[in-house]
Scaffold this motif. Structure first.
Motif, short mmCIF file in Angstrom:
data_model
loop_
_atom_site.label_atom_id
_atom_site.label_comp_id
_atom_site.label_asym_id
_atom_site.label_seq_id
_atom_site.Cartn_x
_atom_site.Cartn_y
_atom_site.Cartn_z
N PRO A 1 4.93 3.48 1.61
CA PRO A 1 5.92 3.48 2.46
C PRO A 1 5.24 3.81 3.93
O PRO A 1 4.14 4.44 3.91
CB PRO A 1 6.69 4.42 1.89
CG PRO A 1 5.74 5.45 0.94
CD PRO A 1 4.88 4.67 0.47
N VAL A 2 6.17 3.44 4.57
CA VAL A 2 5.85 3.84 6.17
C VAL A 2 6.55 4.99 6.95
O VAL A 2 6.55 5.14 8.10
CB VAL A 2 5.70 2.45 7.12
CG1 VAL A 2 4.60 1.73 6.54
CG2 VAL A 2 7.00 1.74 7.13
N MET A 3 7.56 5.10 6.20
CA MET A 3 8.66 6.08 6.72
C MET A 3 8.92 7.29 5.67
O MET A 3 8.79 7.19 4.65
CB MET A 3 10.11 5.61 6.94
CG MET A 3 10.02 4.41 8.13
SD MET A 3 11.35 3.32 8.16
CE MET A 3 12.85 4.53 8.03
N SER B 1 0.84 -1.26 0.10
CA SER B 1 0.10 0.09 -0.02
C SER B 1 0.81 1.25 -0.07
O SER B 1 0.48 2.41 -0.41
CB SER B 1 -0.94 0.08 1.16
OG SER B 1 -0.18 -0.14 2.46
#
Length: 104
Positions: free
Chosen positions: A49-51, A47
């Motif tokens: 990036p997380v950063m 889904s």
């Protein structure tokens, strides 16, 4: 040590997403679950990036196939019906397939 195979896949287009996910549930998952050497099979929809500073992934999905025996898996996947791979390619524009070993 545990072996894992990763299929990193990119859809042809977003228009095939629903049909592809149905195919995964109805065709791909049952086939993988019954292949000798496969302990666990999962498909993960990516889904984003997380950063901060991390780019959007170029792949749409990651298939994670946990194995009891990599060589047995390679032999068994080669016996899949030819139309299985035709179906796979009808949804997937590009893919990479790599094996790895869990670091313990």
């Amino acid at each position: 040590m545990s072996d894992i195979v990763f299929f990193l896949t990119t859809l042809h287009s977003e228009e095939v997403r629903e049909a592809y996910e149905t195919w995964v549930k109805e065709v791909d998952q049952p086939l993988a679950d019954n292949l000798p050497g496969v302990d666990r099979y999962r498909v993960v929809r990516l889904s984003g990036p997380v950063m901060d500073g991390v780019a959007l992934p170029t792949y749409s999905y990651i298939e994670i196939i946990e194995l009891s025996d990599l060589e047995l898996y390679k032999q068994s996947i080669a016996t899949a019906p030819p139309d299985f791979f035709d179906q796979f390619r009808s949804y997937i524009a590009d893919f990479d397939a790599v094996a790895g070993t869990v670091v313990q």
